[in-house]
Write an enzyme that holds these catalytic residues in place. Sequence first.
Site, PDB file in Angstrom:
ATOM      1  N   LYS A 133      15.423  -0.578   4.889  1.00  0.00           N
ATOM      2  CA  LYS A 133      15.355   0.798   5.396  1.00  0.00           C
ATOM      3  C   LYS A 133      16.158   0.916   6.684  1.00  0.00           C
ATOM      4  CE  LYS A 133      10.806   0.859   3.359  1.00  0.00           C
ATOM      5  NZ  LYS A 133      10.774   1.817   2.276  1.00  0.00           N
TER       6      LYS A 133
ATOM      7  N   ALA B  16       0.831  -1.209   0.000  1.00  0.00           N
ATOM      8  CA  ALA B  16       0.000   0.000   0.000  1.00  0.00           C
ATOM      9  C   ALA B  16       0.874   1.271   0.000  1.00  0.00           C
ATOM     10  CB  ALA B  16      -0.903  -0.014   1.236  1.00  0.00           C
ATOM     11  N   PRO B  17       0.448   2.351  -0.657  1.00  0.00           N
ATOM     12  CA  PRO B  17      -0.832   2.458  -1.366  1.00  0.00           C
ATOM     13  C   PRO B  17      -0.864   1.741  -2.721  1.00  0.00           C
ATOM     14  CG  PRO B  17       0.399   4.498  -1.551  1.00  0.00           C
ATOM     15  CD  PRO B  17       1.190   3.617  -0.635  1.00  0.00           C
ATOM     16  N   GLY B  18       0.301   1.374  -3.296  1.00  0.00           N
ATOM     17  CA  GLY B  18       0.185   0.529  -4.492  1.00  0.00           C
ATOM     18  C   GLY B  18       1.062   0.916  -5.666  1.00  0.00           C
TER      19      GLY B  18
HETATM   20  C1  LIG Z   1       6.858   2.531   2.050  1.00  0.00           C
HETATM   21  S1  LIG Z   1       5.274   1.858   2.149  1.00  0.00           S
HETATM   22  C2  LIG Z   1       5.168   0.917   0.695  1.00  0.00           C
HETATM   23  C3  LIG Z   1       4.919   1.730  -0.532  1.00  0.00           C
HETATM   24  C4  LIG Z   1       4.571   0.872  -1.730  1.00  0.00           C
HETATM   25  N1  LIG Z   1       5.709   0.061  -2.169  1.00  0.00           N
HETATM   26  C5  LIG Z   1       4.109   1.689  -2.901  1.00  0.00           C
HETATM   27  O1  LIG Z   1       4.738   1.637  -3.948  1.00  0.00           O
HETATM   28  O2  LIG Z   1       3.090   2.347  -2.792  1.00  0.00           O
HETATM   29  C6  LIG Z   1       5.448   0.659   3.377  1.00  0.00           C
HETATM   30  C7  LIG Z   1       4.208  -0.191   3.603  1.00  0.00           C
HETATM   31  O3  LIG Z   1       4.576  -1.253   4.472  1.00  0.00           O
HETATM   32  C8  LIG Z   1       3.398  -1.605   5.174  1.00  0.00           C
HETATM   33  N2  LIG Z   1       3.730  -2.472   6.301  1.00  0.00           N
HETATM   34  C9  LIG Z   1       4.401  -2.180   7.435  1.00  0.00           C
HETATM   35  N3  LIG Z   1       4.493  -3.283   8.208  1.00  0.00           N
HETATM   36  C10 LIG Z   1       3.882  -4.293   7.533  1.00  0.00           C
HETATM   37  C11 LIG Z   1       3.673  -5.665   7.787  1.00  0.00           C
HETATM   38  N4  LIG Z   1       4.106  -6.242   8.907  1.00  0.00           N
HETATM   39  N5  LIG Z   1       3.005  -6.397   6.862  1.00  0.00           N
HETATM   40  C12 LIG Z   1       2.555  -5.855   5.730  1.00  0.00           C
HETATM   41  N6  LIG Z   1       2.736  -4.536   5.425  1.00  0.00           N
HETATM   42  C13 LIG Z   1       3.401  -3.778   6.327  1.00  0.00           C
HETATM   43  C14 LIG Z   1       2.782  -0.293   5.545  1.00  0.00           C
HETATM   44  O4  LIG Z   1       1.405  -0.448   5.830  1.00  0.00           O
HETATM   45  C15 LIG Z   1       3.051   0.523   4.274  1.00  0.00           C
HETATM   46  O5  LIG Z   1       1.927   0.500   3.429  1.00  0.00           O
END
Ligand SMILES: C[S@@+](CC[C@H](N)C(=O)[O-])C[C@H]1O[C@@H](n2cnc3c(N)ncnc32)[C@H](O)[C@@H]1O
Length: 309
Positions: A262, A179-181
């Site tokens: 990260k 998310a968001p995608g």
């Molecule tokens: C940097 S964002 C990802 C952005 C995404 N790659 C994009 O292109 O839109 C990081 C995401 O990791 C998710 N996240 C954090 N811990 C998580 C977990 N344990 N399992 C699944 N998602 C997780 C967060 O909800 C967040 O949406």
Amino acid sequence: MIRSAYLAAEGLEQPLLLELERKRVDIAAWHGRLALSPDPPVAAAWALDVWTAPEEHPAPSVKAAADVLRGIQRNWSAYAAGQHRRMALIADRLPPVKARKLRFPEPPPSAHLGAWTLLAPDRLLLSAAKTSPFPNGECRFEEDRAGPPSRAYLKLWEALTRLGAWPEPGQTCIDLGAAPGGWTWALARLGAAVTAVDKAPLDLVVAAMRGVAGLQESAFGLEPRPVDWLVCDVIAYPARLLGLVERWIASGMADRIVCTVKFQGEADGGAQAAFEAIPGGRLAHLFHNKHELTFAWSRQTLSPRERAG
Ligand SMILES: C[S@@+](CC[C@H](N)C(=O)[O-])C[C@H]1O[C@@H](n2cnc3c(N)ncnc32)[C@H](O)[C@@H]1O
């Protein structure tokens, strides 16, 4: 004598410095973001670009500097940390290098490219060879400002471009922390079948794209399953991501992995070294990365013995 030079991304000199210290590479001086070393070049994940064959030349005039460069090869990119006017005059005397923005998916430029700078008005530092095919490691794309819900897709485009490989239509992908995608959007646009995993909801437009299936659960609880591409942009401690990546590799279920690692504050040198030690893997700071590195792994680069586990 300068035997290697490492270009840090803006504001990321510190993690590069710590990495080079860890790898026992001396830094004689910094020239802007360029760390100058008397030691032979080593792989440095936090460097956007590594100058692997530096040479110092006297440059008593603009013409003399340009003549030295032209006498070695055609294509040069300049890194300026001062001396801007003089460097522009030298660059004007060199054959133009078109740094065209890439249209994903296409391979990175294949033309041989060197790098140069002026350390002082009359001191030229050049390197006929460098690790990045892009000027100063800056991989730029023609962006899509309408489709993706975030700019994070540029990281994935860059990682795939560097690999020279991307999902083919019909291949399967699992996108962890989707998310968001933005990444899911990029994968679905290639015609892949994407399972987007996140605790947070996916952008509605991306969720409705052909080939996209959402799974609202934790990336860490997901049991490995057969997949062509596992991609992961989850925000988590590097050590936790390392565990996740190791589990997927050990399962033998994924053919390729791309994972953002990260770092908070000071980079975790131990986790970085552990990622670097994974056979078949590569760790790099991408132009579109912030305080993070991107790990890319392919089963195909393993020897038959390593593949068998
Ligand atoms: C940097 S964002 C990802 C952005 C995404 N790659 C994009 O292109 O839109 C990081 C995401 O990791 C998710 N996240 C954090 N811990 C998580 C977990 N344990 N399992 C699944 N998602 C997780 C967060 O909800 C967040 O949406």
